[in-house]
Design a protein around this motif. Structure first.
Motif, PDB file in Angstrom:
ATOM      1  N   ASP A  23     -13.138 -36.288  39.066  1.00 25.86           N
ATOM      2  CA  ASP A  23     -12.358 -35.146  38.237  1.00 25.86           C
ATOM      3  C   ASP A  23     -11.140 -35.898  37.612  1.00 25.86           C
ATOM      4  O   ASP A  23      -9.924 -35.123  37.342  1.00 25.86           O
ATOM      5  CB  ASP A  23     -11.657 -34.225  39.476  1.00 25.86           C
ATOM      6  N   ASP A  24     -11.314 -36.902  37.300  1.00 27.17           N
ATOM      7  CA  ASP A  24     -10.225 -37.692  36.295  1.00 27.17           C
ATOM      8  C   ASP A  24     -10.272 -37.274  35.368  1.00 27.17           C
ATOM      9  O   ASP A  24     -11.226 -37.141  34.342  1.00 27.17           O
ATOM     10  CB  ASP A  24     -10.563 -39.111  36.790  1.00 27.17           C
ATOM     11  N   GLU A  25      -8.964 -36.874  34.635  1.00 30.23           N
ATOM     12  CA  GLU A  25      -8.830 -36.638  33.285  1.00 30.23           C
ATOM     13  C   GLU A  25      -9.451 -37.279  32.008  1.00 30.23           C
ATOM     14  O   GLU A  25     -10.198 -37.139  31.130  1.00 30.23           O
ATOM     15  CB  GLU A  25      -7.392 -36.510  32.806  1.00 30.23           C
ATOM     16  N   VAL A  40     -18.696 -30.316  35.125  1.00 29.45           N
ATOM     17  CA  VAL A  40     -18.508 -29.523  36.390  1.00 29.45           C
ATOM     18  C   VAL A  40     -18.554 -30.679  37.581  1.00 29.45           C
ATOM     19  O   VAL A  40     -19.213 -31.757  37.504  1.00 29.45           O
ATOM     20  CB  VAL A  40     -19.651 -28.568  36.710  1.00 29.45           C
ATOM     21  N   LEU A  41     -18.245 -30.436  38.470  1.00 28.48           N
ATOM     22  CA  LEU A  41     -18.006 -31.404  39.866  1.00 28.48           C
ATOM     23  C   LEU A  41     -19.342 -31.033  40.833  1.00 28.48           C
ATOM     24  O   LEU A  41     -19.602 -29.755  40.806  1.00 28.48           O
ATOM     25  CB  LEU A  41     -16.836 -31.322  40.594  1.00 28.48           C
ATOM     26  N   LEU A  63     -15.753 -26.030  31.546  1.00 25.63           N
ATOM     27  CA  LEU A  63     -15.256 -26.685  32.583  1.00 25.63           C
ATOM     28  C   LEU A  63     -14.984 -26.398  33.936  1.00 25.63           C
ATOM     29  O   LEU A  63     -14.582 -25.239  34.014  1.00 25.63           O
ATOM     30  CB  LEU A  63     -13.752 -27.366  31.722  1.00 25.63           C
ATOM     31  N   ASP A  64     -14.929 -27.207  34.853  1.00 24.00           N
ATOM     32  CA  ASP A  64     -14.640 -26.885  36.198  1.00 24.00           C
ATOM     33  C   ASP A  64     -13.252 -26.672  36.199  1.00 24.00           C
ATOM     34  O   ASP A  64     -12.256 -27.214  35.775  1.00 24.00           O
ATOM     35  CB  ASP A  64     -14.929 -28.155  36.973  1.00 24.00           C
ATOM     36  N   PRO A  65     -13.132 -25.525  36.829  1.00 25.15           N
ATOM     37  CA  PRO A  65     -11.524 -24.758  36.839  1.00 25.15           C
ATOM     38  C   PRO A  65     -10.638 -25.853  37.242  1.00 25.15           C
ATOM     39  O   PRO A  65      -9.481 -25.812  36.807  1.00 25.15           O
ATOM     40  CB  PRO A  65     -11.792 -23.654  38.036  1.00 25.15           C
ATOM     41  N   SER A  66     -10.788 -26.657  38.423  1.00 28.54           N
ATOM     42  CA  SER A  66      -9.817 -27.633  38.640  1.00 28.54           C
ATOM     43  C   SER A  66      -9.451 -28.798  37.670  1.00 28.54           C
ATOM     44  O   SER A  66      -8.345 -28.888  37.349  1.00 28.54           O
ATOM     45  CB  SER A  66     -10.238 -28.269  40.051  1.00 28.54           C
ATOM     46  N   ILE A  67     -10.636 -28.986  36.939  1.00 30.68           N
ATOM     47  CA  ILE A  67     -10.444 -30.003  35.659  1.00 30.68           C
ATOM     48  C   ILE A  67      -9.599 -29.196  34.651  1.00 30.68           C
ATOM     49  O   ILE A  67      -8.871 -29.747  33.835  1.00 30.68           O
ATOM     50  CB  ILE A  67     -11.884 -30.485  35.328  1.00 30.68           C
TER      51      ILE A  67
END
Length: 152
Positions: A23-25, A40-41, A63-67
């Motif tokens: 989940d690294d930018e 996505v994760l 994109l995954d919401p947390s990302i």
């Protein structure tokens, strides 16, 4: 990333999704630059994975919401930093560039043909405009924000 680039090189119209545990930018940006339309994760539930596949298949990005939250924060941070630099006059940018090169106020004054007191005033203004506390932070800021932008 390499596989993504290769697929996009041979099948440019293919929409790709990165399914990863990272989940690294930086990984997100690198994936986007490699041509991925989705990121996505692995923890994603099956329903959201299906939605992501459908979204990307329709030509949209996902994109995954947390990302997404991290990416948006980074974009805002970068925009604020660029805005800070744009607030400086060309003379202030030149002084900031000289600070980044390790020059003292006296050396900057001689270079710019100004008094040392005037340079101190400029340095104070620069610190205030960029919301920095000292010359060291100013030098780091200048180096971090591309010295070529500081040319007058």
């Amino acid at each position: 990333m390499d596989a993504c680039r290769e697929i996009k090189n041979f099948l440019s119209s293919t929409n790709l999704i990165m399914l990863t545990s990272f989940d690294d930018e930086d990984e997100v940006y690198e994936s986007i630059l490699a041509g991925a339309s989705g990121y996505v994760l692995k923890e994603i539930d099956s329903q959201h994975l299906i939605q992501t596949i459908e979204t990307v298949a329709a030509g949209k990005s996902a994109l995954d919401p947390s990302i997404t939250d991290k990416v948006l924060k980074n974009i805002r941070k970068n925009a604020a930093e660029k805005e800070g630099l744009s607030q400086l006059t060309s003379q202030e940018k030149q002084i900031l560039s000289l600070i980044a090169k390790g020059r003292t106020n006296r050396e900057i004054a001689v270079t710019m043909i100004l008094s040392e007191k005037t340079i101190r005033n400029y340095v104070s203004l620069i610190l205030e405009k960029l919301n920095l506390h000292n010359r060291t932070e100013a030098a780091a800021y200048a180096l971090q924000h591309h010295p070529e932008r500081l040319k007058h």
